[in-house]
Design a protein around this motif. Structure first.
Motif, PDB file in Angstrom:
ATOM      1  N   ILE A   1       0.812  -1.220   0.000  1.00 36.72           N
ATOM      2  CA  ILE A   1       0.000   0.000   0.000  1.00 36.72           C
ATOM      3  C   ILE A   1       0.844   1.268   0.000  1.00 36.72           C
ATOM      4  O   ILE A   1       0.307   2.368  -0.132  1.00 36.72           O
ATOM      5  N   ALA A   2       2.149   1.141   0.158  1.00 39.43           N
ATOM      6  CA  ALA A   2       2.992   2.339   0.197  1.00 39.43           C
ATOM      7  C   ALA A   2       4.402   2.020  -0.278  1.00 39.43           C
ATOM      8  O   ALA A   2       4.870   0.884  -0.176  1.00 39.43           O
ATOM      9  N   SER A   3       5.069   3.047  -0.803  1.00 38.85           N
ATOM     10  CA  SER A   3       6.472   2.926  -1.200  1.00 38.85           C
ATOM     11  C   SER A   3       7.197   4.201  -0.806  1.00 38.85           C
ATOM     12  O   SER A   3       6.595   5.277  -0.723  1.00 38.85           O
ATOM     13  N   ILE A   4       8.491   4.086  -0.550  1.00 42.03           N
ATOM     14  CA  ILE A   4       9.294   5.225  -0.105  1.00 42.03           C
ATOM     15  C   ILE A   4      10.514   5.351  -1.002  1.00 42.03           C
ATOM     16  O   ILE A   4      11.046   4.345  -1.483  1.00 42.03           O
ATOM     17  N   ASP A   5      10.945   6.588  -1.264  1.00 45.85           N
ATOM     18  CA  ASP A   5      11.999   6.790  -2.258  1.00 45.85           C
ATOM     19  C   ASP A   5      13.407   6.602  -1.723  1.00 45.85           C
ATOM     20  O   ASP A   5      14.353   6.507  -2.498  1.00 45.85           O
ATOM     21  N   GLN A   6      13.589   6.562  -0.402  1.00 44.37           N
ATOM     22  CA  GLN A   6      14.917   6.332   0.154  1.00 44.37           C
ATOM     23  C   GLN A   6      14.789   5.897   1.604  1.00 44.37           C
ATOM     24  O   GLN A   6      13.778   6.157   2.255  1.00 44.37           O
ATOM     25  N   THR A   7      15.816   5.233   2.095  1.00 39.81           N
ATOM     26  CA  THR A   7      15.776   4.735   3.469  1.00 39.81           C
ATOM     27  C   THR A   7      16.963   5.227   4.293  1.00 39.81           C
ATOM     28  O   THR A   7      17.172   4.757   5.402  1.00 39.81           O
ATOM     29  N   GLN A   8      17.726   6.167   3.749  1.00 40.36           N
ATOM     30  CA  GLN A   8      18.850   6.737   4.497  1.00 40.36           C
ATOM     31  C   GLN A   8      18.962   8.225   4.201  1.00 40.36           C
ATOM     32  O   GLN A   8      18.924   8.640   3.049  1.00 40.36           O
ATOM     33  N   ILE A   9      19.081   9.026   5.255  1.00 35.85           N
ATOM     34  CA  ILE A   9      19.212  10.477   5.147  1.00 35.85           C
ATOM     35  C   ILE A   9      20.542  10.882   5.771  1.00 35.85           C
ATOM     36  O   ILE A   9      20.961  10.314   6.785  1.00 35.85           O
ATOM     37  N   ASN A  10      21.210  11.873   5.179  1.00 37.98           N
ATOM     38  CA  ASN A  10      22.499  12.277   5.743  1.00 37.98           C
ATOM     39  C   ASN A  10      22.316  13.101   7.012  1.00 37.98           C
ATOM     40  O   ASN A  10      21.206  13.504   7.363  1.00 37.98           O
ATOM     41  N   ALA A  11      23.401  13.365   7.688  1.00 41.02           N
ATOM     42  CA  ALA A  11      23.350  14.023   8.995  1.00 41.02           C
ATOM     43  C   ALA A  11      22.798  15.438   8.932  1.00 41.02           C
ATOM     44  O   ALA A  11      22.247  15.942   9.915  1.00 41.02           O
ATOM     45  N   ASN A  12      22.924  16.088   7.784  1.00 40.68           N
ATOM     46  CA  ASN A  12      22.466  17.477   7.668  1.00 40.68           C
ATOM     47  C   ASN A  12      20.953  17.603   7.555  1.00 40.68           C
ATOM     48  O   ASN A  12      20.419  18.705   7.517  1.00 40.68           O
ATOM     49  N   GLY A  13      20.269  16.474   7.498  1.00 35.49           N
ATOM     50  CA  GLY A  13      18.820  16.500   7.364  1.00 35.49           C
ATOM     51  C   GLY A  13      18.405  16.480   5.907  1.00 35.49           C
ATOM     52  O   GLY A  13      19.222  16.640   5.004  1.00 35.49           O
TER      53      GLY A  13
ATOM     54  N   LEU B   1      13.778   4.275   8.565  1.00 35.11           N
ATOM     55  CA  LEU B   1      14.724   5.186   7.925  1.00 35.11           C
ATOM     56  C   LEU B   1      15.883   5.455   8.869  1.00 35.11           C
ATOM     57  O   LEU B   1      15.678   5.716  10.058  1.00 35.11           O
ATOM     58  N   LYS B   2      17.078   5.394   8.327  1.00 32.41           N
ATOM     59  CA  LYS B   2      18.280   5.652   9.117  1.00 32.41           C
ATOM     60  C   LYS B   2      18.813   7.045   8.799  1.00 32.41           C
ATOM     61  O   LYS B   2      18.814   7.470   7.648  1.00 32.41           O
ATOM     62  N   GLN B   3      19.250   7.761   9.833  1.00 27.24           N
ATOM     63  CA  GLN B   3      19.935   9.032   9.619  1.00 27.24           C
ATOM     64  C   GLN B   3      21.363   8.908  10.129  1.00 27.24           C
ATOM     65  O   GLN B   3      21.604   8.470  11.253  1.00 27.24           O
ATOM     66  N   LEU B   4      22.303   9.294   9.278  1.00 24.39           N
ATOM     67  CA  LEU B   4      23.713   9.148   9.607  1.00 24.39           C
ATOM     68  C   LEU B   4      24.115  10.047  10.769  1.00 24.39           C
ATOM     69  O   LEU B   4      23.467  11.061  11.048  1.00 24.39           O
TER      70      LEU B   4
END
Length: 386
Positions: free
Chosen positions: A40-52, A116-119
């Motif tokens: 029912i859903a999809s996301i374009d990425q699963t990791q975000i950098n430290a700067n947001g 989602l992981k954030q560095l």
């Protein structure tokens, strides 16, 4: 019998149209390594950098749905809907250890869950939502003007990583209501003055801006897409040059101005004296600070069909730090619809103080007050145009 069949036909057409429109409003995300699809859903990425930064979730549901974030530092543009739709998410900067957030989408008995992981950050507090009166992190840098702040303005910094070190491509304060940057600020130094790559033409929307306030190619069809931070200014790395093609860095300009006079201004930043040696003479500890923009608080400003501001006036503010001191400051101010194409850019030069009177922007306010007053008050033509 005929009326009954007619009603059935109308009902069929109405339902078909509704389904078709709903699917068009929420297209599938393109296939890429970061795209995760869970029914029912999809996301374009699963990791975000430290700067947001931002991310997008597409929802495909037959009925109502709900969305939630497990952490307050990760916000969603909407938490419920009916039928197909999209959600813009945003993570604030991380100054500590690596962290994760769980996003859950539910519709009836169906559920999609994304982690989602954030560095990890480096502790420097980039602060994407700084206090205009007490700037810190990126907002405390010399090139950053005083922020207007408020809920309709977003402070953004784009960076790259070169040999394990973060390099700032440019920063901006973006006005949601006008879909245009208030200004873009960046620097030239021993690393960023280098030319290693060519123009990439990597046109792309800015993921750091909420979806409803983004601009796209279609928004500039009446005008040329004028860079604020020029492609020419960020040729030290491929990724940095690509970031100059974000539409948030564009301004609607007349073709004649964009390809003519504005190009002269852009080239003058790297070579103010026209001899291709000014930037190249910057030493290892020297810096040229640059702020560029279109004046969007003009009471007579016009807009494109999608409400993107079309500035009349454009400005540039420059500050030179050389041999251990802030030595020179200067500025430009020009009307893109009323200028003499045969004139030299020197005729539009002025002191930074004079530019501040015209734009009501406080440039280089992070300098010590006495130094700010000195470099902004004077404009030495010979120092810039030999």
């Amino acid at each position: 019998m005929t009326k009954a069949l007619f009603r059935l036909f109308i009902l069929f057409i109405t339902c078909s149209t509704a389904i078709s429109c709903s699917e068009q409003d929420s297209p599938d995300l393109p296939d890429n390594p970061g795209n995760t699809n869970q029914g029912i859903a999809s996301i374009d990425q699963t990791q975000i950098n430290a700067n947001g930064g931002g991310f997008i979730i597409r929802v495909k549901a037959d009925g109502t749905w709900q969305a939630s974030s497990s952490e307050t530092w990760c916000t969603l543009s909407r938490t419920s809907g009916n039928g197909n739709g999209s959600i813009s998410g945003y993570m604030k900067a991380n100054t500590g250890a690596e962290r994760s957030v769980i996003i859950i989408i539910t519709s009836g008995k169906e559920e999609a869950q994304f982690t989602l992981k954030q560095l990890a950050g480096d502790g420097s507090n980039p602060d994407p939502d700084p206090d205009p009166e007490k700037p810190s992190g990126y907002a405390g840098r010399i090139e950053i003007p005083k922020l207007k702040g408020g809920s309709m303005n977003q402070f953004i910094t784009h960076t790259t990583n070169i040999e394990g070190k973060e390099i700032i491509t440019y920063s901006m304060e973006y006005d949601y209501s006008k879909k245009h940057a208030r200004w873009v600020a960046f620097t030239f130094d021993s690393k960023t003055k280098i030319s290693n790559v060519s123009r990439t033409e990597a046109w792309m929307y800015d993921k750091k801006i909420p979806e409803e306030y983004r601009t796209y190619e279609k928004d500039y069809k009446e005008y040329s897409r004028g860079h604020l931070c020029a492609s020419y200014d960020r040729t030290y790395s491929l990724e940095a040059n690509k970031q100059t093609f974000y539409y948030s860095n564009m301004s609607p300009q007349s073709t004649a101005f964009n390809t003519g006079f504005w190009t002269k201004f852009e080239q003058s930043i790297k070579t103010p004296n026209g001899k291709n040696d000014f930037i190249h003479k910057l030493g290892d500890n020297d810096t040229l600070y640059v702020v560029k923009g279109g004046y969007i608080d003009d009471e007579e400003i016009k807009y494109t069909g999608n409400h993107v501001a079309v500035p009349r006036f454009y400005f540039i503010a420059l500050l030179l730090y050389q041999n251990g001191q802030y030595t020179q400051g200067m500025a430009y101010y020009v009307n893109q619809f009323d200028y003499d194409p045969s004139s030299t850019i020197k005729s539009y030069a002025m002191s930074i103080d004079k530019l501040e009177e015209k734009t009501h922007i406080d440039f280089f306010h992070n300098l010590p007050p006495d130094i700010e007053s000195e470099v902004e008050a004077k404009y030495d033509e010979k120092a810039w145009f030999q």
